[in-house]
Design a protein around this motif. Structure first.
Motif, PDB file in Angstrom:
ATOM      1  N   GLN A  27       0.828  -1.206   0.000  1.00 35.65           N
ATOM      2  CA  GLN A  27       0.000   0.000   0.000  1.00 35.65           C
ATOM      3  C   GLN A  27       0.865   1.259   0.000  1.00 35.65           C
ATOM      4  OE1 GLN A  27      -3.285   0.495  -0.353  1.00 35.65           O
ATOM      5  NE2 GLN A  27      -3.485  -1.678  -0.723  1.00 35.65           N
ATOM      6  N   ALA A  28       1.960   1.218   0.756  1.00 34.66           N
ATOM      7  CA  ALA A  28       2.861   2.379   0.787  1.00 34.66           C
ATOM      8  C   ALA A  28       3.473   2.605  -0.594  1.00 34.66           C
ATOM      9  CB  ALA A  28       3.953   2.169   1.832  1.00 34.66           C
ATOM     10  N   LEU A  29       3.917   1.531  -1.224  1.00 32.19           N
ATOM     11  CA  LEU A  29       4.502   1.654  -2.561  1.00 32.19           C
ATOM     12  C   LEU A  29       3.456   2.107  -3.578  1.00 32.19           C
ATOM     13  CD1 LEU A  29       6.789  -1.492  -2.625  1.00 32.19           C
ATOM     14  CD2 LEU A  29       7.508   0.895  -2.520  1.00 32.19           C
ATOM     15  N   GLY A  38      -0.694  10.547  -1.431  1.00 31.43           N
ATOM     16  CA  GLY A  38      -0.856  11.122  -0.107  1.00 31.43           C
ATOM     17  C   GLY A  38       0.337  10.734   0.741  1.00 31.43           C
ATOM     18  N   GLN A  39       1.200  11.675   0.994  1.00 31.03           N
ATOM     19  CA  GLN A  39       2.412  11.391   1.755  1.00 31.03           C
ATOM     20  C   GLN A  39       2.046  10.872   3.145  1.00 31.03           C
ATOM     21  OE1 GLN A  39       5.128  14.643   2.070  1.00 31.03           O
ATOM     22  NE2 GLN A  39       6.579  13.517   3.299  1.00 31.03           N
ATOM     23  N   LYS A  40       1.012  11.444   3.737  1.00 31.31           N
ATOM     24  CA  LYS A  40       0.576  11.027   5.074  1.00 31.31           C
ATOM     25  C   LYS A  40       0.154   9.558   5.050  1.00 31.31           C
ATOM     26  CE  LYS A  40      -0.777  11.795   9.329  1.00 31.31           C
ATOM     27  NZ  LYS A  40       0.176  11.825  10.388  1.00 31.31           N
ATOM     28  N   GLN A  41      -0.575   9.160   4.026  1.00 31.60           N
ATOM     29  CA  GLN A  41      -1.022   7.774   3.916  1.00 31.60           C
ATOM     30  C   GLN A  41       0.170   6.843   3.724  1.00 31.60           C
ATOM     31  OE1 GLN A  41      -4.118   6.689   4.432  1.00 31.60           O
ATOM     32  NE2 GLN A  41      -3.443   4.595   4.195  1.00 31.60           N
ATOM     33  N   ALA A  42       1.126   7.243   2.914  1.00 28.93           N
ATOM     34  CA  ALA A  42       2.329   6.421   2.698  1.00 28.93           C
ATOM     35  C   ALA A  42       3.108   6.277   3.998  1.00 28.93           C
ATOM     36  CB  ALA A  42       3.199   7.036   1.609  1.00 28.93           C
ATOM     37  N   GLU A  43       3.228   7.359   4.751  1.00 28.82           N
ATOM     38  CA  GLU A  43       3.938   7.296   6.029  1.00 28.82           C
ATOM     39  C   GLU A  43       3.185   6.429   7.032  1.00 28.82           C
ATOM     40  OE1 GLU A  43       4.535  11.361   7.200  1.00 28.82           O
ATOM     41  OE2 GLU A  43       6.122  11.661   5.699  1.00 28.82           O
ATOM     42  N   THR A  44       1.862   6.507   7.031  1.00 30.27           N
ATOM     43  CA  THR A  44       1.056   5.670   7.920  1.00 30.27           C
ATOM     44  C   THR A  44       1.266   4.197   7.589  1.00 30.27           C
ATOM     45  OG1 THR A  44      -0.606   7.411   8.128  1.00 30.27           O
ATOM     46  CG2 THR A  44      -1.302   5.172   8.684  1.00 30.27           C
ATOM     47  N   PHE A  49       3.815  -0.976   8.736  1.00 34.76           N
ATOM     48  CA  PHE A  49       4.710  -2.038   8.271  1.00 34.76           C
ATOM     49  C   PHE A  49       5.811  -2.284   9.304  1.00 34.76           C
ATOM     50  CE2 PHE A  49       8.879  -2.778   6.299  1.00 34.76           C
ATOM     51  CZ  PHE A  49       8.687  -4.047   5.780  1.00 34.76           C
ATOM     52  N   LEU A  50       6.439  -1.225   9.767  1.00 32.83           N
ATOM     53  CA  LEU A  50       7.548  -1.377  10.718  1.00 32.83           C
ATOM     54  C   LEU A  50       7.065  -1.918  12.064  1.00 32.83           C
ATOM     55  CD1 LEU A  50       9.560   1.864   9.879  1.00 32.83           C
ATOM     56  CD2 LEU A  50      10.146  -0.498   9.300  1.00 32.83           C
ATOM     57  N   ARG A  51       5.897  -1.444  12.533  1.00 37.27           N
ATOM     58  CA  ARG A  51       5.345  -1.964  13.791  1.00 37.27           C
ATOM     59  C   ARG A  51       5.024  -3.452  13.670  1.00 37.27           C
ATOM     60  NH1 ARG A  51       2.537   2.802  13.810  1.00 37.27           N
ATOM     61  NH2 ARG A  51       0.672   1.809  12.989  1.00 37.27           N
ATOM     62  N   THR A  52       4.367  -3.824  12.598  1.00 37.33           N
ATOM     63  CA  THR A  52       3.985  -5.217  12.408  1.00 37.33           C
ATOM     64  C   THR A  52       5.221  -6.094  12.248  1.00 37.33           C
ATOM     65  OG1 THR A  52       1.966  -4.469  11.320  1.00 37.33           O
ATOM     66  CG2 THR A  52       2.530  -6.775  11.060  1.00 37.33           C
ATOM     67  N   VAL A 101      13.006   0.224   3.545  1.00 30.47           N
ATOM     68  CA  VAL A 101      12.790   1.619   3.925  1.00 30.47           C
ATOM     69  C   VAL A 101      13.523   2.540   2.951  1.00 30.47           C
ATOM     70  CG1 VAL A 101      13.245   3.345   5.720  1.00 30.47           C
ATOM     71  CG2 VAL A 101      12.305   1.125   6.344  1.00 30.47           C
ATOM     72  N   ASN A 102      14.742   2.184   2.560  1.00 33.36           N
ATOM     73  CA  ASN A 102      15.481   2.994   1.595  1.00 33.36           C
ATOM     74  C   ASN A 102      14.759   3.046   0.254  1.00 33.36           C
ATOM     75  OD1 ASN A 102      17.511   3.684   3.372  1.00 33.36           O
ATOM     76  ND2 ASN A 102      18.830   1.992   2.788  1.00 33.36           N
ATOM     77  N   GLU A 103      14.197   1.922  -0.160  1.00 33.99           N
ATOM     78  CA  GLU A 103      13.451   1.896  -1.415  1.00 33.99           C
ATOM     79  C   GLU A 103      12.215   2.789  -1.317  1.00 33.99           C
ATOM     80  OE1 GLU A 103      12.319   0.915  -5.316  1.00 33.99           O
ATOM     81  OE2 GLU A 103      14.222   0.827  -4.270  1.00 33.99           O
ATOM     82  N   LEU A 104      11.510   2.709  -0.187  1.00 38.38           N
ATOM     83  CA  LEU A 104      10.342   3.575   0.010  1.00 38.38           C
ATOM     84  C   LEU A 104      10.759   5.042   0.025  1.00 38.38           C
ATOM     85  CD1 LEU A 104       8.359   1.641   2.757  1.00 38.38           C
ATOM     86  CD2 LEU A 104       7.662   2.007   0.387  1.00 38.38           C
ATOM     87  N   ASP A 105      11.878   5.339   0.666  1.00 42.04           N
ATOM     88  CA  ASP A 105      12.371   6.710   0.710  1.00 42.04           C
ATOM     89  C   ASP A 105      12.762   7.195  -0.679  1.00 42.04           C
ATOM     90  OD1 ASP A 105      12.960   9.025   2.214  1.00 42.04           O
ATOM     91  OD2 ASP A 105      15.106   8.525   2.135  1.00 42.04           O
TER      92      ASP A 105
END
Length: 134
Positions: A27-29, A38-44, A49-52, A101-105
C-alpha cells in the motif's frame, strides 16, 4: 506449557501478521506510485509495516526459543552457536528492513521531485494549451 493447537494458532497469527506487513508495504509503494500520492497515507502504511514487522520478529523469536528448549528439554548452554545464529539472522532482518525503507524513501523522493517539477511548470506558466510543458 502451551498445547500444540495453541502453538499452531500462534503460528497462524504470525502468518497473518506477515501478510499484513506485506500489504502495508504494498500500500505504501502503491500510494507513492500514484500521480497525486498522499504522503501522510504512505507514512502511515510505512509505520504500520515497521510496527507489524517488529511484532513478527518478536513472536518468531519466542517460537524459536520455545523450539530450542523443547528439542532438548532444556536451554542449550554449552555453545554460543545459537546466539551467534540469532544475531546473524537479526542483522539480516535489519538489512532487509533497511533496504525496504530505503526503497520507500527513494520512491518518495522521486515522486516529490516529479510533483515539484510539474507544479513548478504550472506556476511558471510553462504549460501549453494541450497540457504539455514547453
Amino acid at each position: 506449557m502451551t498445547a500444540p493447537m495453541e502453538r499452531i494458532q500462534i503460528l497462524d497469527d504470525i502468518e497473518k501478521d506477515i501478510i499484513t506487513c506485506l500489504q502495508c508495504a504494498a500500500q505504501a509503494l502503491l500510494e507513492l506510485s500514484k500521480e497525486k500520492s498522499g504522503q501522510k497515507q504512505a507514512e502511515t502504511n510505512t509505520s504500520q509495516f515497521l510496527r507489524t514487522l517488529s511484532q513478527v520478529e518478536s513472536k518468531l523469536s519466542d517460537q524459536i526459543n520455545y523450539l530450542t528448549q523443547v528439542s532438548t528439554g532444556q536451554p542449550h548452554e554449552g555453545s554460543g552457536y545459537a546466539s551467534q545464529k540469532v544475531l546473524q539472522m537479526a542483522w539480516h532482518r535489519l538489512e532487509h528492513v533497511r533496504s525496504w525503507v530505503n526503497e520507500l524513501d527513494r520512491l518518495k523522493a522521486s515522486h516529490l521531485a516529479a510533483t515539484r517539477t510539474v507544479s513548478g511548470n504550472v506556476q511558471n506558466g510553462n504549460m501549453t494549451s494541450s497540457g504539455t510543458s514547453t
